[in-house]
Design a protein around this motif. Structure first.
Motif, PDB file in Angstrom:
ATOM      1  N   HIS A   4       5.812  -8.824  11.507  1.00  0.00           N
ATOM      2  CA  HIS A   4       7.272  -8.959  11.537  1.00  0.00           C
ATOM      3  C   HIS A   4       7.929  -7.602  11.780  1.00  0.00           C
ATOM      4  O   HIS A   4       8.888  -7.506  12.546  1.00  0.00           O
ATOM      5  CB  HIS A   4       7.788  -9.587  10.240  1.00  0.00           C
ATOM      6  CG  HIS A   4       7.620 -11.062  10.200  1.00  0.00           C
ATOM      7  ND1 HIS A   4       8.492 -11.929  10.827  1.00  0.00           N
ATOM      8  CD2 HIS A   4       6.683 -11.846   9.623  1.00  0.00           C
ATOM      9  CE1 HIS A   4       8.105 -13.172  10.633  1.00  0.00           C
ATOM     10  NE2 HIS A   4       7.002 -13.146   9.908  1.00  0.00           N
ATOM     11  N   LEU A   5       7.402  -6.564  11.146  1.00  0.00           N
ATOM     12  CA  LEU A   5       7.939  -5.223  11.341  1.00  0.00           C
ATOM     13  C   LEU A   5       7.765  -4.778  12.795  1.00  0.00           C
ATOM     14  O   LEU A   5       8.704  -4.255  13.405  1.00  0.00           O
ATOM     15  CB  LEU A   5       7.255  -4.236  10.397  1.00  0.00           C
ATOM     16  CG  LEU A   5       7.768  -2.803  10.425  1.00  0.00           C
ATOM     17  CD1 LEU A   5       9.242  -2.746  10.053  1.00  0.00           C
ATOM     18  CD2 LEU A   5       6.948  -1.944   9.482  1.00  0.00           C
ATOM     19  N   SER A   6       6.594  -5.012  13.350  1.00  0.00           N
ATOM     20  CA  SER A   6       6.347  -4.663  14.760  1.00  0.00           C
ATOM     21  C   SER A   6       7.255  -5.455  15.683  1.00  0.00           C
ATOM     22  O   SER A   6       7.783  -4.926  16.657  1.00  0.00           O
ATOM     23  CB  SER A   6       4.889  -4.922  15.131  1.00  0.00           C
ATOM     24  OG  SER A   6       4.055  -4.006  14.494  1.00  0.00           O
ATOM     25  N   ALA A   7       7.447  -6.736  15.372  1.00  0.00           N
ATOM     26  CA  ALA A   7       8.316  -7.584  16.198  1.00  0.00           C
ATOM     27  C   ALA A   7       9.756  -7.084  16.153  1.00  0.00           C
ATOM     28  O   ALA A   7      10.448  -7.091  17.179  1.00  0.00           O
ATOM     29  CB  ALA A   7       8.245  -9.027  15.714  1.00  0.00           C
ATOM     30  N   GLU A   8      10.195  -6.633  14.997  1.00  0.00           N
ATOM     31  CA  GLU A   8      11.557  -6.104  14.869  1.00  0.00           C
ATOM     32  C   GLU A   8      11.732  -4.812  15.658  1.00  0.00           C
ATOM     33  O   GLU A   8      12.838  -4.480  16.064  1.00  0.00           O
ATOM     34  CB  GLU A   8      11.911  -5.887  13.400  1.00  0.00           C
ATOM     35  CG  GLU A   8      12.068  -7.165  12.606  1.00  0.00           C
ATOM     36  CD  GLU A   8      13.084  -8.141  13.195  1.00  0.00           C
ATOM     37  OE1 GLU A   8      14.173  -7.700  13.651  1.00  0.00           O
ATOM     38  OE2 GLU A   8      12.776  -9.346  13.232  1.00  0.00           O
ATOM     39  N   LEU A  16       5.069 -12.335  20.549  1.00  0.00           N
ATOM     40  CA  LEU A  16       4.351 -13.465  21.133  1.00  0.00           C
ATOM     41  C   LEU A  16       3.355 -14.047  20.133  1.00  0.00           C
ATOM     42  O   LEU A  16       3.247 -15.264  19.997  1.00  0.00           O
ATOM     43  CB  LEU A  16       3.618 -13.037  22.411  1.00  0.00           C
ATOM     44  CG  LEU A  16       2.812 -14.128  23.108  1.00  0.00           C
ATOM     45  CD1 LEU A  16       3.706 -15.293  23.527  1.00  0.00           C
ATOM     46  CD2 LEU A  16       2.091 -13.554  24.310  1.00  0.00           C
ATOM     47  N   TYR A  17       2.655 -13.186  19.421  1.00  0.00           N
ATOM     48  CA  TYR A  17       1.691 -13.659  18.428  1.00  0.00           C
ATOM     49  C   TYR A  17       2.394 -14.441  17.323  1.00  0.00           C
ATOM     50  O   TYR A  17       1.931 -15.505  16.914  1.00  0.00           O
ATOM     51  CB  TYR A  17       0.901 -12.482  17.864  1.00  0.00           C
ATOM     52  CG  TYR A  17      -0.260 -12.902  16.992  1.00  0.00           C
ATOM     53  CD1 TYR A  17      -1.285 -13.682  17.500  1.00  0.00           C
ATOM     54  CD2 TYR A  17      -0.325 -12.516  15.665  1.00  0.00           C
ATOM     55  CE1 TYR A  17      -2.355 -14.072  16.704  1.00  0.00           C
ATOM     56  CE2 TYR A  17      -1.397 -12.894  14.867  1.00  0.00           C
ATOM     57  CZ  TYR A  17      -2.401 -13.680  15.395  1.00  0.00           C
ATOM     58  OH  TYR A  17      -3.453 -14.069  14.602  1.00  0.00           O
ATOM     59  N   LEU A  18       3.525 -13.944  16.860  1.00  0.00           N
ATOM     60  CA  LEU A  18       4.290 -14.663  15.842  1.00  0.00           C
ATOM     61  C   LEU A  18       4.779 -15.999  16.377  1.00  0.00           C
ATOM     62  O   LEU A  18       4.784 -17.004  15.665  1.00  0.00           O
ATOM     63  CB  LEU A  18       5.466 -13.813  15.348  1.00  0.00           C
ATOM     64  CG  LEU A  18       5.086 -12.721  14.363  1.00  0.00           C
ATOM     65  CD1 LEU A  18       6.243 -11.745  14.170  1.00  0.00           C
ATOM     66  CD2 LEU A  18       4.672 -13.315  13.033  1.00  0.00           C
ATOM     67  N   ARG A  41      12.434 -13.591  22.674  1.00  0.00           N
ATOM     68  CA  ARG A  41      12.573 -12.143  22.529  1.00  0.00           C
ATOM     69  C   ARG A  41      11.480 -11.402  23.304  1.00  0.00           C
ATOM     70  O   ARG A  41      11.751 -10.397  23.971  1.00  0.00           O
ATOM     71  CB  ARG A  41      12.536 -11.768  21.053  1.00  0.00           C
ATOM     72  CG  ARG A  41      13.788 -12.232  20.315  1.00  0.00           C
ATOM     73  CD  ARG A  41      13.660 -12.156  18.821  1.00  0.00           C
ATOM     74  NE  ARG A  41      13.362 -10.813  18.358  1.00  0.00           N
ATOM     75  CZ  ARG A  41      13.073 -10.524  17.097  1.00  0.00           C
ATOM     76  NH1 ARG A  41      13.040 -11.483  16.192  1.00  0.00           N
ATOM     77  NH2 ARG A  41      12.812  -9.295  16.739  1.00  0.00           N
ATOM     78  N   ALA A  42      10.244 -11.901  23.243  1.00  0.00           N
ATOM     79  CA  ALA A  42       9.144 -11.257  23.961  1.00  0.00           C
ATOM     80  C   ALA A  42       9.321 -11.403  25.468  1.00  0.00           C
ATOM     81  O   ALA A  42       9.043 -10.466  26.228  1.00  0.00           O
ATOM     82  CB  ALA A  42       7.810 -11.848  23.514  1.00  0.00           C
ATOM     83  N   ALA A  43       9.799 -12.560  25.907  1.00  0.00           N
ATOM     84  CA  ALA A  43      10.025 -12.782  27.340  1.00  0.00           C
ATOM     85  C   ALA A  43      11.098 -11.836  27.867  1.00  0.00           C
ATOM     86  O   ALA A  43      10.988 -11.323  28.982  1.00  0.00           O
ATOM     87  CB  ALA A  43      10.418 -14.238  27.589  1.00  0.00           C
TER      88      ALA A  43
END
Length: 73
Positions: A4-8, A16-18, A41-43
């Motif tokens: 979650h921290l990395s995604a933020e 993408l993994y999340l 968000r990843a796209a």
């Protein structure tokens, strides 16, 4: 928590993994809307795999209203 921290911090691989985890309900409660949001968000960061996943969500109406026109984008 680290994912979650990395995604933020705009890590598209973590997003993408999340998305996949939430889509399948692995290690977290299944939630298609959260999965869609992480894929979106990843796209937006240019991940081709996330763009494919986003199209899948639109085609199947998973976490978002089914929209074939947006799936093609």
């Amino acid at each position: 928590a680290l994912l979650h921290l990395s995604a933020e911090h705009k890590n598209s691989a973590a997003q993408l993994y999340l998305s996949e985890l939430y889509s399948n309900g692995r290690f977290v409660p299944q939630n298609s809307t959260i999965a869609f949001n992480f894929a979106q968000r990843a796209a937006a960061l240019g991940s081709a795999e996330a763009q494919y996943a986003l199209g899948w969500h639109y085609v199947n109406g998973s976490g978002v209203e089914r929209n074939l026109a947006k799936a093609e984008e």
